[in-house]
Enzyme design. Structure first.
Site, PDB file in Angstrom:
ATOM      1  N   GLY A 146      63.868  47.871  30.578  1.00  0.00           N
ATOM      2  CA  GLY A 146      62.698  46.986  30.643  1.00  0.00           C
ATOM      3  C   GLY A 146      62.051  46.998  32.018  1.00  0.00           C
ATOM      4  O   GLY A 146      60.904  46.579  32.171  1.00  0.00           O
ATOM      5  N   GLY A 147      62.813  47.455  33.028  1.00  0.00           N
ATOM      6  CA  GLY A 147      62.239  47.632  34.366  1.00  0.00           C
ATOM      7  C   GLY A 147      61.708  46.361  35.005  1.00  0.00           C
ATOM      8  O   GLY A 147      62.085  45.245  34.623  1.00  0.00           O
ATOM      9  N   ARG A 181      52.542  47.108  46.295  1.00  0.00           N
ATOM     10  CA  ARG A 181      53.766  47.815  45.921  1.00  0.00           C
ATOM     11  C   ARG A 181      53.630  49.288  46.253  1.00  0.00           C
ATOM     12  O   ARG A 181      52.527  49.810  46.336  1.00  0.00           O
ATOM     13  CB  ARG A 181      54.041  47.616  44.421  1.00  0.00           C
ATOM     14  N   HIS A 231      33.763  32.576  14.514  1.00  0.00           N
ATOM     15  CA  HIS A 231      33.162  31.360  15.054  1.00  0.00           C
ATOM     16  C   HIS A 231      33.994  30.164  14.609  1.00  0.00           C
ATOM     17  O   HIS A 231      34.376  30.096  13.444  1.00  0.00           O
ATOM     18  CB  HIS A 231      31.728  31.203  14.529  1.00  0.00           C
ATOM     19  N   GLY A 274      69.916  58.110  38.576  1.00  0.00           N
ATOM     20  CA  GLY A 274      69.818  59.538  38.262  1.00  0.00           C
ATOM     21  C   GLY A 274      69.218  60.290  39.444  1.00  0.00           C
ATOM     22  O   GLY A 274      68.217  59.865  40.008  1.00  0.00           O
ATOM     23  N   ALA A 300      51.833  47.794  33.704  1.00  0.00           N
ATOM     24  CA  ALA A 300      52.777  48.203  32.657  1.00  0.00           C
ATOM     25  C   ALA A 300      52.071  48.922  31.502  1.00  0.00           C
ATOM     26  O   ALA A 300      52.568  49.934  30.993  1.00  0.00           O
ATOM     27  CB  ALA A 300      53.523  46.983  32.137  1.00  0.00           C
TER      28      ALA A 300
HETATM   29  P1  NAI Z   1      47.906  43.609  45.124  1.00  0.00           P
HETATM   30  O1  NAI Z   1      47.576  44.959  45.583  1.00  0.00           O
HETATM   31  O2  NAI Z   1      47.364  43.086  43.850  1.00  0.00           O
HETATM   32  O3  NAI Z   1      47.483  42.542  46.258  1.00  0.00           O
HETATM   33  C1  NAI Z   1      47.965  42.591  47.564  1.00  0.00           C
HETATM   34  C2  NAI Z   1      47.035  41.778  48.450  1.00  0.00           C
HETATM   35  O4  NAI Z   1      47.657  41.619  49.713  1.00  0.00           O
HETATM   36  C3  NAI Z   1      45.694  42.457  48.709  1.00  0.00           C
HETATM   37  O5  NAI Z   1      44.663  41.539  48.459  1.00  0.00           O
HETATM   38  C4  NAI Z   1      45.775  42.865  50.182  1.00  0.00           C
HETATM   39  O6  NAI Z   1      44.523  42.815  50.817  1.00  0.00           O
HETATM   40  C5  NAI Z   1      46.702  41.789  50.733  1.00  0.00           C
HETATM   41  N1  NAI Z   1      47.436  42.166  51.946  1.00  0.00           N
HETATM   42  C6  NAI Z   1      48.046  43.332  52.213  1.00  0.00           C
HETATM   43  N2  NAI Z   1      48.675  43.264  53.419  1.00  0.00           N
HETATM   44  C7  NAI Z   1      48.455  42.004  53.900  1.00  0.00           C
HETATM   45  C8  NAI Z   1      48.851  41.303  55.071  1.00  0.00           C
HETATM   46  N3  NAI Z   1      49.612  41.873  56.005  1.00  0.00           N
HETATM   47  N4  NAI Z   1      48.439  40.022  55.233  1.00  0.00           N
HETATM   48  C9  NAI Z   1      47.667  39.412  54.301  1.00  0.00           C
HETATM   49  N5  NAI Z   1      47.272  40.038  53.174  1.00  0.00           N
HETATM   50  C10 NAI Z   1      47.664  41.313  52.957  1.00  0.00           C
HETATM   51  O7  NAI Z   1      49.505  43.560  45.159  1.00  0.00           O
HETATM   52  P2  NAI Z   1      50.529  42.520  44.520  1.00  0.00           P
HETATM   53  O8  NAI Z   1      49.894  41.214  44.252  1.00  0.00           O
HETATM   54  O9  NAI Z   1      51.716  42.572  45.416  1.00  0.00           O
HETATM   55  O10 NAI Z   1      50.854  43.175  43.116  1.00  0.00           O
HETATM   56  C11 NAI Z   1      51.469  44.462  43.071  1.00  0.00           C
HETATM   57  C12 NAI Z   1      51.158  45.206  41.811  1.00  0.00           C
HETATM   58  O11 NAI Z   1      51.669  44.555  40.681  1.00  0.00           O
HETATM   59  C13 NAI Z   1      49.681  45.393  41.627  1.00  0.00           C
HETATM   60  O12 NAI Z   1      49.436  46.749  41.416  1.00  0.00           O
HETATM   61  C14 NAI Z   1      49.372  44.586  40.419  1.00  0.00           C
HETATM   62  O13 NAI Z   1      48.362  45.196  39.647  1.00  0.00           O
HETATM   63  C15 NAI Z   1      50.698  44.506  39.676  1.00  0.00           C
HETATM   64  N6  NAI Z   1      50.769  43.222  38.970  1.00  0.00           N
HETATM   65  C16 NAI Z   1      50.006  43.038  37.868  1.00  0.00           C
HETATM   66  C17 NAI Z   1      50.001  41.832  37.225  1.00  0.00           C
HETATM   67  C18 NAI Z   1      49.122  41.627  36.043  1.00  0.00           C
HETATM   68  O14 NAI Z   1      48.648  42.603  35.490  1.00  0.00           O
HETATM   69  N7  NAI Z   1      48.858  40.420  35.624  1.00  0.00           N
HETATM   70  C19 NAI Z   1      50.817  40.707  37.677  1.00  0.00           C
HETATM   71  C20 NAI Z   1      51.522  41.004  38.876  1.00  0.00           C
HETATM   72  C21 NAI Z   1      51.500  42.223  39.464  1.00  0.00           C
END
Ligand code: NAI
Length: 461
Positions: free
Chosen positions: A39-40, A274, A446, A114, A321
């Site tokens: 499930g990661g 990430r 609706h 792995g 995902a």
């Molecule tokens: P993110 O890339 O969405 O946001 C990171 C934020 O941190 C950015 O706005 C960036 O400008 C800021 N940042 C970077 N370095 C910083 C610093 N030193 N000080 C202050 N701000 C800084 O990354 P996030 O939220 O960690 O999520 C990681 C991944 O997980 C994303 O690719 C996201 O799409 C995915 N994810 C998706 C979700 C969903 O689809 N609902 C839910 C949670 C995560």
């Protein structure tokens, strides 16, 4: 254990387990190697656990803010330990569901890390613990990990538990009093939403001058205003310079407009993005090329080495995902000689805050940046009867981005109730390159919030 396979999948997250099931159904004898839990990140420390927490928070919000709807509740409170206990139960149920899926499809699952050890007459060899497996094909789905930036004091604080990433934040034994969220992206906002609902003082420090990354700027602002009204403090355009102290006496220092300020807190959430997990799995042994940790792949998931594919976060393209699911499927199609590709233009994205944000396709800004001649049309969700009935004072909107010449739907962006569920319909419009006139002829249920999309189409000349 039998050790020769047609396909070895490294990583049992959404990219890996789904591809393994498809491959097995396609007739490939398949092995999945997983070092933690099937499930990661999505199932164990990402999408699903956060949605479980956020659902509890939503129930609390309903209870606490029912007066506007004629419902008075007294004494509603959160039992965080119970919320975490339920989260663990949900995760366990779904992880065993994935295990059952693997078994049902005839996929073998091996536990451990792995590591690719070389090429063999049959393809490639992969070591996992004391076992060596050989596979004619490899699919790498090793995912991503949280980035902890080199801010003085931050890495040490992760060690002591004063700072947490997406993983540890889900298992807090008790709620903090004051949390600082570093990074106002998706993870930061969803967790800020949870903490705010359950009564924790929240400050979000973001280095850009807007929250929610590439989300449409107006929608980001509406989201920010909603949370600011509820007491979340946003410090934008700020550089975090240092983390001091510990859970008892800690603070986050930042610089903004040339001044240094400090926010006291007893917990820090690091959500600054990430990075692909491609180290330590033997890629260099066989010559798989990477760029800034991301495995380079073409549109069918092929890496630089024939016989090795990669899918999901490890390719660094779109870390979601549902993208991983699709990329894994496309890679398997390619292995089986079936023409297939990922339509990256129509991948929806959702922020599960309250209100929710759902987006797909181009924003006006991204269209302009790529030289597409586009225009946008915005409609208040208050055009929807159901939205008005369910959202006292709601300020949700839907934006449609269309090509100027053909009025084809390029993007749909929405903030408001059910946006997470509605957005897939909009994704179909983008994927199928529907024109405004096509959508006008569709019948929407609706009363529903999604009707606002149809209504918006009639505002476009
Ligand atoms: P993110 O890339 O969405 O946001 C990171 C934020 O941190 C950015 O706005 C960036 O400008 C800021 N940042 C970077 N370095 C910083 C610093 N030193 N000080 C202050 N701000 C800084 O990354 P996030 O939220 O960690 O999520 C990681 C991944 O997980 C994303 O690719 C996201 O799409 C995915 N994810 C998706 C979700 C969903 O689809 N609902 C839910 C949670 C995560």
């Amino acid at each position: 254990m039998e050790n020769k396979f047609d396909l070895i999948v490294l990583g049992g997250g959404p990219g890996g387990y789904n591809a393994a099931e498809r491959a097995a159904h396609g007739g490939l004898k398949t092995l999945v190697i997983e070092e933690r839990e099937l499930g990661g990140v999505c199932l164990n420390e990402g999408c699903i656990p956060t949605k479980t927490l956020l659902y509890s928070a939503k129930i609390l919000d309903y209870a606490n803010h029912g007066e506007k709807y004629g419902v008075t509740t007294t004494g509603a409170k959160i039992d965080h330990a119970k919320v975490v206990e339920r989260k663990n139960k949900v995760v366990k149920t779904l992880v065993s569901g994935v295990a059952a899926k693997m078994k049902g499809a005839g996929v073998t699952v091996a536990r451990g890390t792995g590591v690719i050890t070389g090429k063999s007459a049959d393809g490639f060899t992969v070591k996992c613990g004391d076992d060596v497996y050989s596979g004619s094909k490899l699919l790498i789905c090793t995912g991503s990990e949280a980035v902890v930036p080199p801010i003085p004091g931050l890495r040490e604080s992760v060690g002591t538990g004063f700072a947490v990433t997406n993983r540890e934040v889900l298992d807090l034994k008790e709620l903090p009093t004051r949390v600082v969220v570093i990074g106002g992206g998706v993870i930061g906002l969803e967790m800020a939403s949870y903490f705010n609902s359950v009564g924790v003082d929240v400050t979000v420090i973001e280095m850009l001058d807007k929250i929610a990354g590439p989300t449409d700027a107006e929608i980001s602002k509406i989201l920010q205003n909603n949370y600011a009204k509820r007491g979340v403090k946003f410090i934008l355009g700020a550089k975090v310079t240092e983390v001091t102290g510990d859970r008892k006496n800690g603070a986050v220092k930042y610089e903004k407009d040339g001044k240094t300020e400090s926010v006291p807190c007893d917990l820090i959430l690091v959500s600054t993005g990430r990075r692909p997990r491609s180290a330590g799995i033997g890629l260099e042994t066989v010559g798989v090329l990477t760029e800034r940790a991301a495995i380079k792949t073409d549109e069918r998931g092929r890496t630089s080495v024939p016989g090795i594919w990669a899918a999901g976060d490890v390719n660094g393209k779109i870390m979601l995902a549902h993208t991983a699911y699709r990329e894994g499927e496309v890679a398997v199609s390619d292995m089986l000689g079936i023409a297939d590709r990922v339509d990256y233009r129509s991948i929806p994205s959702v922020i599960y805050t309250n209100p929710e944000v759902g987006s797909v396709g181009e924003t006006l800004d991204s269209a302009k940046a790529t030289g597409i001649d586009a225009e946008e049309h915005t409609l208040s969700l208050r055009y929807s009867g159901r939205y008005v009935a369910e959202n006292e004072g709601g300020d949700g909107i839907v934006k449609i981005v269309v090509g100027k010449e053909h009025k084809n739907v390029l993007g749909v962006h929405m903030i408001g109730s059910y946006a997470s569920e509605i957005i897939y319909g909009a994704a179909m419009m983008v994927a199928r390159e529907m024109r405004v006139s096509d959508v006008r002829r569709l019948v929407f249920p609706h009363p529903s919030v999604c009707e606002a999309i149809r209504e918006a189409m009639f505002q476009i000349n």
